[in-house]
Design a protein around this motif. Structure first.
Motif, PDB file in Angstrom:
ATOM      1  N   SER A 245      23.826  23.207  59.668  1.00  0.00           N
ATOM      2  CA  SER A 245      23.262  22.988  60.993  1.00  0.00           C
ATOM      3  C   SER A 245      24.219  22.151  61.828  1.00  0.00           C
ATOM      4  O   SER A 245      25.217  21.628  61.327  1.00  0.00           O
ATOM      5  N   ILE A 246      23.896  22.002  63.113  1.00  0.00           N
ATOM      6  CA  ILE A 246      24.769  21.293  64.053  1.00  0.00           C
ATOM      7  C   ILE A 246      24.001  20.181  64.752  1.00  0.00           C
ATOM      8  O   ILE A 246      22.870  20.379  65.209  1.00  0.00           O
TER       9      ILE A 246
ATOM     10  N   ASP B 110      24.679  18.111  68.051  1.00  0.00           N
ATOM     11  CA  ASP B 110      25.538  18.038  69.240  1.00  0.00           C
ATOM     12  C   ASP B 110      25.160  16.793  70.037  1.00  0.00           C
ATOM     13  O   ASP B 110      24.028  16.673  70.518  1.00  0.00           O
TER      14      ASP B 110
ATOM     15  N   ALA C 264      26.682  29.092  67.970  1.00  0.00           N
ATOM     16  CA  ALA C 264      26.114  28.678  66.688  1.00  0.00           C
ATOM     17  C   ALA C 264      25.093  29.694  66.195  1.00  0.00           C
ATOM     18  O   ALA C 264      25.019  29.992  64.994  1.00  0.00           O
TER      19      ALA C 264
ATOM     20  N   PHE D 153      24.267  29.481  62.108  1.00  0.00           N
ATOM     21  CA  PHE D 153      23.807  28.126  61.800  1.00  0.00           C
ATOM     22  C   PHE D 153      22.283  28.075  61.830  1.00  0.00           C
ATOM     23  O   PHE D 153      21.631  28.827  62.557  1.00  0.00           O
TER      24      PHE D 153
ATOM     25  N   PHE E 164      20.112  23.591  65.637  1.00  0.00           N
ATOM     26  CA  PHE E 164      20.954  22.966  66.652  1.00  0.00           C
ATOM     27  C   PHE E 164      20.160  21.797  67.206  1.00  0.00           C
ATOM     28  O   PHE E 164      19.186  21.980  67.929  1.00  0.00           O
TER      29      PHE E 164
ATOM     30  N   VAL F 163      26.342  19.165  60.652  1.00  0.00           N
ATOM     31  CA  VAL F 163      27.744  18.929  60.993  1.00  0.00           C
ATOM     32  C   VAL F 163      27.863  18.418  62.419  1.00  0.00           C
ATOM     33  O   VAL F 163      27.201  18.919  63.340  1.00  0.00           O
TER      34      VAL F 163
ATOM     35  N   SER G  89      30.947  17.740  65.216  1.00  0.00           N
ATOM     36  CA  SER G  89      32.363  17.958  65.508  1.00  0.00           C
ATOM     37  C   SER G  89      32.649  17.513  66.945  1.00  0.00           C
ATOM     38  O   SER G  89      32.517  18.294  67.890  1.00  0.00           O
TER      39      SER G  89
ATOM     40  N   ARG H 233      36.546  23.255  69.525  1.00  0.00           N
ATOM     41  CA  ARG H 233      35.284  22.851  68.886  1.00  0.00           C
ATOM     42  C   ARG H 233      34.520  24.077  68.404  1.00  0.00           C
ATOM     43  O   ARG H 233      34.000  24.110  67.282  1.00  0.00           O
TER      44      ARG H 233
ATOM     45  N   TYR I 197      33.534  25.201  64.388  1.00  0.00           N
ATOM     46  CA  TYR I 197      32.238  25.635  63.866  1.00  0.00           C
ATOM     47  C   TYR I 197      32.302  27.059  63.314  1.00  0.00           C
ATOM     48  O   TYR I 197      31.609  27.388  62.353  1.00  0.00           O
TER      49      TYR I 197
ATOM     50  N   SER J 159      31.218  27.988  59.583  1.00  0.00           N
ATOM     51  CA  SER J 159      30.157  28.979  59.340  1.00  0.00           C
ATOM     52  C   SER J 159      30.581  29.993  58.276  1.00  0.00           C
ATOM     53  O   SER J 159      29.726  30.559  57.579  1.00  0.00           O
TER      54      SER J 159
END
Length: 337
Positions: free
Chosen positions: A14-15, A17, A41, A46, A49, A314, A316, A324, A328, A332
């Motif tokens: 997952s992300i 942000d 994503a 992913f 988010f 994650v 970044s 960026r 990702y 992934s």
């Protein structure tokens, strides 16, 4: 506890942000980049988010987290979108329930609510947010339970009802950077996310406490852990190391107590930080994985072996948006069998 049987390709990614504001760019640019990243994503596969509530930080544009969740969820279709997290002491539980009940009603089965106990800002801004500081943190456990009650389909204990919100059963997570929320998440039978991307020291102790004390609940039968990591992936180790200087600069602001926008990468940080500052930043970035696909994959596999995480979130903070997105994309691909 290490068990190499759990492979990185089997662990959902997952992300988180932070919606970074770049030097020489605008906040509007940050919002456009946020949505573009969320859409990418989703394409990359992913799982979630998330965005996080921060205030009075020049380099972070996610203060109105609920608004951004609606913006992202309304312009994507499958990825889960949520808060990582909402700083509950800043808000009345009823208001949070109504906000997330609205989001869940609009974007069914895609909304997550992560709850934090910290203010997400400095003491002066905390006072501006809360006005009355009495009991805000001490009441966190009861406020969490009150919020869950508002979102449940149980008959309200009082005449107060979250409309919308009641019966939406938005998944609630507890977030933490210490053992406190690990204990509370275990007691309430909630999923737990540890902020090891900036506070790594107590990661393993928090995971042990959570797993050893977990009490099954109506929503979760077994413990579920998500752990955070900073990751900068590129097409070569050298390029990734260069891009990662923006991450180090970001955390240098944290160490110094300053608030600046995300800076472009530099050839060397030697003239920017002192030896003491470098040490402090590196301690915060213990779980900072930088390099090519092969390098980062090995680092993340070791992280999975060590933590036995059910999911990895994650972060970044790369200055160049295209770089960026590429980072990702590389990450992934670890999920591909």
């Amino acid at each position: 506890m290490e068990n190499s049987n759990r492979r990185i390709q089997d662990v959902p990614l997952s992300i988180l942000d932070l919606v970074p504001v770049l030097s020489e760019k605008t906040v509007a640019d940050s919002f456009r980049n946020c949505l573009d990243l969320a859409r990418k994503a989703e394409q990359f596969g992913f799982n979630r988010f998330w965005m996080s509530e921060h205030h009075n930080m020049e380099g972070v544009a996610s203060s109105a987290t609920v608004v951004l969740i609606g913006y992202v969820a309304g312009n994507t279709s499958t990825i889960r979108v949520g808060a990582g997290g909402i700083m509950l002491p800043n808000h009345a539980p009823l208001v949070v329930a109504e906000q997330f009940g609205t989001l869940e009603t609009l974007y069914q089965d895609r909304i997550d609510l992560g709850l934090g106990r910290a203010p997400g800002t400095d003491p002066l801004t905390t006072r501006a947010l809360r006005r009355d500081m009495k009991g805000s943190v001490e009441e966190f456990p009861s406020n969490v339970q009150e919020l869950i009650q508002y979102l449940s389909d149980q008959v309200p204990a009082s005449r107060v009802k979250a409309v919308p919100g009641h019966g939406t059963n938005v998944p609630v997570w507890l977030l933490g950077s210490s053992t406190y929320s690990a204990q509370l998440a275990a007691m309430l039978g909630l999923p737990f996310a540890f902020a090891s991307h900036f506070a790594p020291a107590l990661l393993m102790e928090a995971l042990r406490i959570y797993r050893d004390n977990f009490q099954p609940s109506a929503t979760l039968k077994e413990p579920y852990v998500m752990v955070g990591a900073n990751v900068v992936a590129a097409d070569s180790d050298e390029k990734a190391q260069h891009l990662a200087t923006s991450v180090f600069n970001f955390f240098l602001n944290v160490v110094r107590g300053t608030s600046n926008r995300l800076q472009p990468p530099v050839d060397s940080l030697d003239s920017i930080w002192s030896a003491q500052e470098k040490y402090a930043v590196e301690q915060m970035l213990n779980y900072n994985f930088v390099g090519s696909s092969e390098t980062v994959r090995a680092q993340m596999q070791h992280f999975v072996d060590m933590t036995q995480a059910d999911e990895i979130m994650v972060v970044s903070n790369i200055y160049d948006h295209a770089a960026r997105v590429r980072s990702y994309e590389i990450i992934s691909q670890f999920r591909q069998k």
